[in-house]
Design a protein around this motif. Structure first.
Motif, PDB file in Angstrom:
ATOM      1  N   GLU A  36      32.301  45.009  19.400  1.00  0.00           N
ATOM      2  CA  GLU A  36      32.349  43.225  19.967  1.00  0.00           C
ATOM      3  C   GLU A  36      33.389  43.018  19.216  1.00  0.00           C
ATOM      4  O   GLU A  36      34.039  41.384  20.053  1.00  0.00           O
ATOM      5  CB  GLU A  36      31.247  43.110  19.427  1.00  0.00           C
ATOM      6  N   SER A  37      33.785  43.215  18.179  1.00  0.00           N
ATOM      7  CA  SER A  37      34.721  41.223  17.221  1.00  0.00           C
ATOM      8  C   SER A  37      36.004  42.011  18.024  1.00  0.00           C
ATOM      9  O   SER A  37      36.965  41.388  18.459  1.00  0.00           O
ATOM     10  CB  SER A  37      34.674  41.180  16.013  1.00  0.00           C
ATOM     11  N   GLU A  38      36.539  43.563  17.754  1.00  0.00           N
ATOM     12  CA  GLU A  38      37.815  43.592  17.883  1.00  0.00           C
ATOM     13  C   GLU A  38      38.156  44.047  19.194  1.00  0.00           C
ATOM     14  O   GLU A  38      39.420  44.193  19.778  1.00  0.00           O
ATOM     15  CB  GLU A  38      38.004  44.604  16.806  1.00  0.00           C
ATOM     16  N   VAL A  39      37.624  44.069  20.155  1.00  0.00           N
ATOM     17  CA  VAL A  39      37.725  44.758  21.266  1.00  0.00           C
ATOM     18  C   VAL A  39      37.700  43.857  22.613  1.00  0.00           C
ATOM     19  O   VAL A  39      38.040  43.546  23.527  1.00  0.00           O
ATOM     20  CB  VAL A  39      37.425  46.160  21.270  1.00  0.00           C
ATOM     21  N   LEU A  40      36.189  43.687  22.532  1.00  0.00           N
ATOM     22  CA  LEU A  40      35.079  43.097  23.298  1.00  0.00           C
ATOM     23  C   LEU A  40      35.549  41.671  23.461  1.00  0.00           C
ATOM     24  O   LEU A  40      36.114  40.987  24.368  1.00  0.00           O
ATOM     25  CB  LEU A  40      33.702  42.913  23.299  1.00  0.00           C
ATOM     26  N   ALA A  41      35.887  41.087  21.889  1.00  0.00           N
ATOM     27  CA  ALA A  41      36.285  39.931  21.935  1.00  0.00           C
ATOM     28  C   ALA A  41      37.370  39.290  22.856  1.00  0.00           C
ATOM     29  O   ALA A  41      38.017  38.522  23.493  1.00  0.00           O
ATOM     30  CB  ALA A  41      35.831  39.258  20.717  1.00  0.00           C
ATOM     31  N   VAL A  42      38.452  40.490  22.304  1.00  0.00           N
ATOM     32  CA  VAL A  42      39.745  40.422  23.295  1.00  0.00           C
ATOM     33  C   VAL A  42      40.068  40.130  24.872  1.00  0.00           C
ATOM     34  O   VAL A  42      40.349  39.386  25.147  1.00  0.00           O
ATOM     35  CB  VAL A  42      40.845  41.556  22.252  1.00  0.00           C
ATOM     36  N   ILE A  43      38.562  41.077  25.386  1.00  0.00           N
ATOM     37  CA  ILE A  43      38.775  41.183  26.434  1.00  0.00           C
ATOM     38  C   ILE A  43      38.719  39.914  27.283  1.00  0.00           C
ATOM     39  O   ILE A  43      38.622  39.681  28.607  1.00  0.00           O
ATOM     40  CB  ILE A  43      37.782  42.466  26.911  1.00  0.00           C
ATOM     41  N   GLU A  44      37.505  39.387  26.375  1.00  0.00           N
ATOM     42  CA  GLU A  44      36.690  38.349  26.395  1.00  0.00           C
ATOM     43  C   GLU A  44      37.850  37.047  26.515  1.00  0.00           C
ATOM     44  O   GLU A  44      37.800  35.786  27.903  1.00  0.00           O
ATOM     45  CB  GLU A  44      35.499  37.521  25.959  1.00  0.00           C
ATOM     46  N   ARG A  45      38.636  37.049  25.756  1.00  0.00           N
ATOM     47  CA  ARG A  45      40.371  35.941  25.974  1.00  0.00           C
ATOM     48  C   ARG A  45      40.795  35.981  26.784  1.00  0.00           C
ATOM     49  O   ARG A  45      41.552  35.038  27.052  1.00  0.00           O
ATOM     50  CB  ARG A  45      40.774  35.446  24.652  1.00  0.00           C
ATOM     51  N   LEU A  46      41.111  37.362  27.578  1.00  0.00           N
ATOM     52  CA  LEU A  46      42.238  37.663  28.634  1.00  0.00           C
ATOM     53  C   LEU A  46      41.137  37.186  30.075  1.00  0.00           C
ATOM     54  O   LEU A  46      41.732  37.209  30.698  1.00  0.00           O
ATOM     55  CB  LEU A  46      42.352  38.701  28.388  1.00  0.00           C
ATOM     56  N   ARG A  47      40.115  36.772  30.111  1.00  0.00           N
ATOM     57  CA  ARG A  47      39.144  36.892  31.658  1.00  0.00           C
ATOM     58  C   ARG A  47      39.693  35.427  32.431  1.00  0.00           C
ATOM     59  O   ARG A  47      39.758  35.898  33.325  1.00  0.00           O
ATOM     60  CB  ARG A  47      37.737  36.493  30.873  1.00  0.00           C
TER      61      ARG A  47
END
Length: 307
Positions: A36-47
């Motif tokens: 969640e913090s290392e992958v999903l959070a990065v994807i969310e910032r790229l949204r």
């Protein structure tokens, strides 16, 4: 004088695992990092710059893992498709973060030239446990076949289905680590009731081409780009890398489709699997990620130059 390796701590040597052994193996797996913090959070910032979609969900008992992909914001049906995958083996860290770093830093360079489809972390349960297998002791990267038993692989195959024949390139980002020899290959032998035969780990970056459709100039272009970032694995005394003959500098062949490997899921003319070596004393984490990024950029640049 060499000594035989100690038996793997689960199961009976020579006997394939049953449900009890798989349950014991699962009980030993612990969560070591956060998807969640290392992958999903990065994807969310790229949204804000890319279209983000959930293409599946792993329902592993009390834990649920959304499977996420990113697409070019201005997707055009008249453009060819480039597929980038990482984290098919969850423990291969630079595959995941190299894919994310490419999207963040370089994907915009290809806007209007190709459609990008990126699945950066195909196996999130394994990512958190720094493991090769999924929760059921199945290797997702041997499961891209009709009889495959990994939902991680089946979900990615469904996502890719519509662009299977439109893809001009698929690059699958992996690592070869010291734990392949100390943990994962011994576990595989034990699981399957076979004898573990010790081998060696190549020190450096290499590529896996498709023996059924080799693309030597494509692979060469990637090797030449990556060696500006990190060193290329030499052949061993037998002229091999990880048990396979070296066909050109830093390149070996596998029958991708026969083995059910991720790089076989499209009909792209250019396909490759990268293998970074993060345990070398000659590299840093940043170099490993940068090597993956360099490989992706070189692969896209070469493929576009051939059109």
């Amino acid at each position: 004088m060499s000594t035989a390796p100690a038996p793997y701590p689960i199961g009976t040597p020579g006997t394939p695992w049953g449900d009890a052994e798989r349950a014991e193996w699962l009980s030993r797996q612990t969560r070591k990092r956060s998807y969640e913090s290392e992958v999903l959070a990065v994807i969310e910032r790229l949204r804000s710059r890319f279209d983000v979609e959930q293409y599946g969900c792993l329902d592993y008992g009390p834990e649920r893992y959304p499977l996420m992909a990113m697409r070019s914001r201005d997707w055009r049906d008249d453009l060819p498709v480039v597929l980038i995958t990482g984290g098919v083996h969850g423990y291969e860290t630079s595959g995941v973060h190299g894919a994310l770093q490419f999207v963040d830093q370089h994907a915009a360079d290809y806007a209007g030239r190709v459609n990008l489809l990126v699945a950066p972390c195909v196996s999130p349960w394994a990512y958190e446990r720094i493991h090769r297998w999924n929760r059921n002791a199945v290797d997702p990267n041997r499961s891209f076949r009709d009889d495959g038993k990994a939902e991680e692989s089946a979900a990615l195959t469904r996502l890719v289905g519509p662009i299977r024949d439109r893809a001009i390139l698929h690059i699958d980002l992996h690592e070869t680590t010291d734990t392949d020899e100390s943990e994962f290959r011994p576990a595989l032998a034990a699981r399957d009731g076979k004898v573990f035969e010790p081998g060696g780990i190549p020190d450096g970056f290499y590529l896996v081409d498709d023996s059924e459709n080799p693309q030597p100039e494509f692979q060469k272009a990637i090797i030449e780009a990556v060696e500006q970032v990190t060193h290329i694995a030499p052949a061993d005394d037998s002229g091999e890398i990880f048990g396979s003959p070296v066909v050109s500098r830093g390149v070996i062949h596998y029958p991708l489709k026969q083995l059910g490997l991720c790089a076989s899921i499209t009909n792209a003319p250019c396909r490759t699997t990268t293998e970074v070596y993060p345990d070398s004393p000659r590299v840093t984490t940043e170099q490993c990620n940068a090597a993956q990024v360099a490989a992706v950029c070189a692969a896209i640049d070469y493929t576009l130059a051939q059109r």
